[in-house]
Write a protein that holds these residues in place. Structure first.
Motif, PDB file in Angstrom:
ATOM      1  N   ASP A 143       0.832  -1.211   0.000  1.00  0.00           N
ATOM      2  CA  ASP A 143       0.000   0.000   0.000  1.00  0.00           C
ATOM      3  C   ASP A 143       0.863   1.256   0.000  1.00  0.00           C
ATOM      4  O   ASP A 143       0.548   2.244  -0.661  1.00  0.00           O
ATOM      5  N   LYS A 144       1.939   1.218   0.758  1.00  0.00           N
ATOM      6  CA  LYS A 144       2.862   2.358   0.788  1.00  0.00           C
ATOM      7  C   LYS A 144       3.462   2.592  -0.596  1.00  0.00           C
ATOM      8  O   LYS A 144       3.596   3.741  -1.033  1.00  0.00           O
ATOM      9  N   ILE A 145       3.827   1.513  -1.274  1.00  0.00           N
ATOM     10  CA  ILE A 145       4.410   1.623  -2.620  1.00  0.00           C
ATOM     11  C   ILE A 145       3.395   2.217  -3.582  1.00  0.00           C
ATOM     12  O   ILE A 145       3.708   3.138  -4.349  1.00  0.00           O
ATOM     13  N   VAL A 146       2.168   1.705  -3.548  1.00  0.00           N
ATOM     14  CA  VAL A 146       1.117   2.217  -4.431  1.00  0.00           C
ATOM     15  C   VAL A 146       0.879   3.700  -4.153  1.00  0.00           C
ATOM     16  O   VAL A 146       0.831   4.519  -5.080  1.00  0.00           O
ATOM     17  N   SER A 147       0.759   4.050  -2.892  1.00  0.00           N
ATOM     18  CA  SER A 147       0.520   5.447  -2.523  1.00  0.00           C
ATOM     19  C   SER A 147       1.672   6.342  -2.973  1.00  0.00           C
ATOM     20  O   SER A 147       1.449   7.444  -3.491  1.00  0.00           O
ATOM     21  N   TYR A 148       2.889   5.882  -2.792  1.00  0.00           N
ATOM     22  CA  TYR A 148       4.060   6.658  -3.203  1.00  0.00           C
ATOM     23  C   TYR A 148       4.049   6.872  -4.723  1.00  0.00           C
ATOM     24  O   TYR A 148       4.279   7.996  -5.191  1.00  0.00           O
ATOM     25  N   CYS A 149       3.787   5.812  -5.467  1.00  0.00           N
ATOM     26  CA  CYS A 149       3.750   5.930  -6.934  1.00  0.00           C
ATOM     27  C   CYS A 149       2.672   6.906  -7.383  1.00  0.00           C
ATOM     28  O   CYS A 149       2.895   7.734  -8.267  1.00  0.00           O
ATOM     29  N   ILE A 150       1.505   6.821  -6.759  1.00  0.00           N
ATOM     30  CA  ILE A 150       0.420   7.742  -7.100  1.00  0.00           C
ATOM     31  C   ILE A 150       0.828   9.180  -6.787  1.00  0.00           C
ATOM     32  O   ILE A 150       0.586  10.087  -7.588  1.00  0.00           O
ATOM     33  N   SER A 151       1.462   9.386  -5.641  1.00  0.00           N
ATOM     34  CA  SER A 151       1.865  10.746  -5.264  1.00  0.00           C
ATOM     35  C   SER A 151       2.910  11.307  -6.235  1.00  0.00           C
ATOM     36  O   SER A 151       3.029  12.517  -6.389  1.00  0.00           O
ATOM     37  N   ARG A 152       3.643  10.415  -6.908  1.00  0.00           N
ATOM     38  CA  ARG A 152       4.640  10.834  -7.898  1.00  0.00           C
ATOM     39  C   ARG A 152       4.073  10.781  -9.320  1.00  0.00           C
ATOM     40  O   ARG A 152       4.799  10.911 -10.284  1.00  0.00           O
ATOM     41  N   GLN A 153       2.751  10.570  -9.414  1.00  0.00           N
ATOM     42  CA  GLN A 153       2.030  10.487 -10.689  1.00  0.00           C
ATOM     43  C   GLN A 153       2.623   9.429 -11.617  1.00  0.00           C
ATOM     44  O   GLN A 153       2.746   9.615 -12.824  1.00  0.00           O
ATOM     45  N   TYR A 154       2.958   8.295 -11.011  1.00  0.00           N
ATOM     46  CA  TYR A 154       3.446   7.148 -11.782  1.00  0.00           C
ATOM     47  C   TYR A 154       2.389   6.057 -11.681  1.00  0.00           C
ATOM     48  O   TYR A 154       2.086   5.581 -10.589  1.00  0.00           O
ATOM     49  N   TYR A 155       1.812   5.681 -12.820  1.00  0.00           N
ATOM     50  CA  TYR A 155       0.621   4.843 -12.806  1.00  0.00           C
ATOM     51  C   TYR A 155       0.752   3.516 -13.555  1.00  0.00           C
ATOM     52  O   TYR A 155      -0.243   2.830 -13.748  1.00  0.00           O
ATOM     53  N   ASP A 156       1.936   3.117 -13.964  1.00  0.00           N
ATOM     54  CA  ASP A 156       2.095   1.876 -14.727  1.00  0.00           C
ATOM     55  C   ASP A 156       1.864   0.670 -13.812  1.00  0.00           C
ATOM     56  O   ASP A 156       2.674   0.375 -12.924  1.00  0.00           O
TER      57      ASP A 156
END
Length: 175
Positions: A143-156
Motif C-alpha cells: 500500500d505504501k508503494i502504491v501510494s508513493y507511486c500515485i503521489s509521484r504520478q506514476y501509474y504503470d
C-alpha cells in the motif's frame, strides 16, 4: 450461509446494537437524572422507528460504477480502454457495472488497478477504495508503494506490481 453473508448479518446486528444503545443513552441523558437506579428509560417509539429505518437503509453492497464513470468522463477514457489499461477482465468489469444489483464486491487489488488506470490522485484513490470498504494502510508495504507511486504520478500497473514483488516477494495487484 456464505462467509460474506454471515459477516454482513453480524455487521447489521452490531450496527443495530450500537444505534439502539446510543439512542437509549441519549434519551436517558435527556431525562435529566429523573431515572433512578434500576429503572430503564426507553426512548419514544418514534425515535426507535427512525433508527430502525436508518439501519434498514444500510446497504450490503456499494455502487462503485457511477464513481468510475465520473472519472472515465473526466479523464476522457472509454470503459473498454479503462479495463484494458487496468488489466481487469471484461467479465470482472461487467460484474462491477452490475454490482449494485448482484452484490458483487471487487477485491482491493482490482480497485487499485482501476485507480491507477484512471490516474487518480491519492485522495481520489482513497475515496474510491472507501466506497468499496477498503483503504490504503500505512502498515502494508504494498500500500505504501502504491501510494508513493500515485503521489509521484506514476501509474504503470505492471511496473508497480513488479516493484511490489521485488520488495515483498508476493503478488499484490494481480493476486
Amino acid at each position: 450461509m456464505t462467509n460474506d453473508k454471515r459477516v454482513i448479518e453480524n455487521l447489521r446486528a452490531h450496527y443495530q446494537e450500537i444505534i439502539s444503545n446510543y439512542v437509549i443513552t441519549a434519551y436517558a441523558t435527556s431525562c435529566h437524572g429523573l431515572v433512578s437506579a434500576g429503572m430503564v428509560c426507553t426512548p419514544p417509539l418514534s425515535s426507535l422507528s427512525t433508527i430502525k429505518n436508518i439501519v434498514k437503509s444500510f446497504s450490503n453492497t456499494c455502487d462503485l460504477y457511477p464513481f468510475i464513470i465520473k472519472y472515465c468522463e473526466k479523464k476522457n477514457i472509454a470503459e473498454n480502454e479503462l479495463y484494458k489499461k487496468a488489466h481487469v477482465s471484461k467479465t470482472v468489469f461487467s460484474k462491477i457495472r452490475s454490482m449494485k444489483d448482484t452484490g458483487y464486491k471487487p477485491g482491493k487489488s482490482t480497485i487499485l488497478c482501476l485507480c491507477l488506470a484512471l490516474e487518480l490522485n491519492n485522495k481520489e484513490t482513497e475515496e474510491m477504495l472507501n466506497i468499496a470498504g477498503y483503504s490504503l494502510s500505512g502498515d502494508i508495504i504494498a500500500d505504501k508503494i502504491v501510494s508513493y507511486c500515485i503521489s509521484r504520478q506514476y501509474y504503470d500497473v505492471y511496473d508497480i506490481e513488479n516493484l511490489i514483488l521485488e520488495k515483498t516477494g508476493g503478488a499484490y495487484l494481480y493476486s
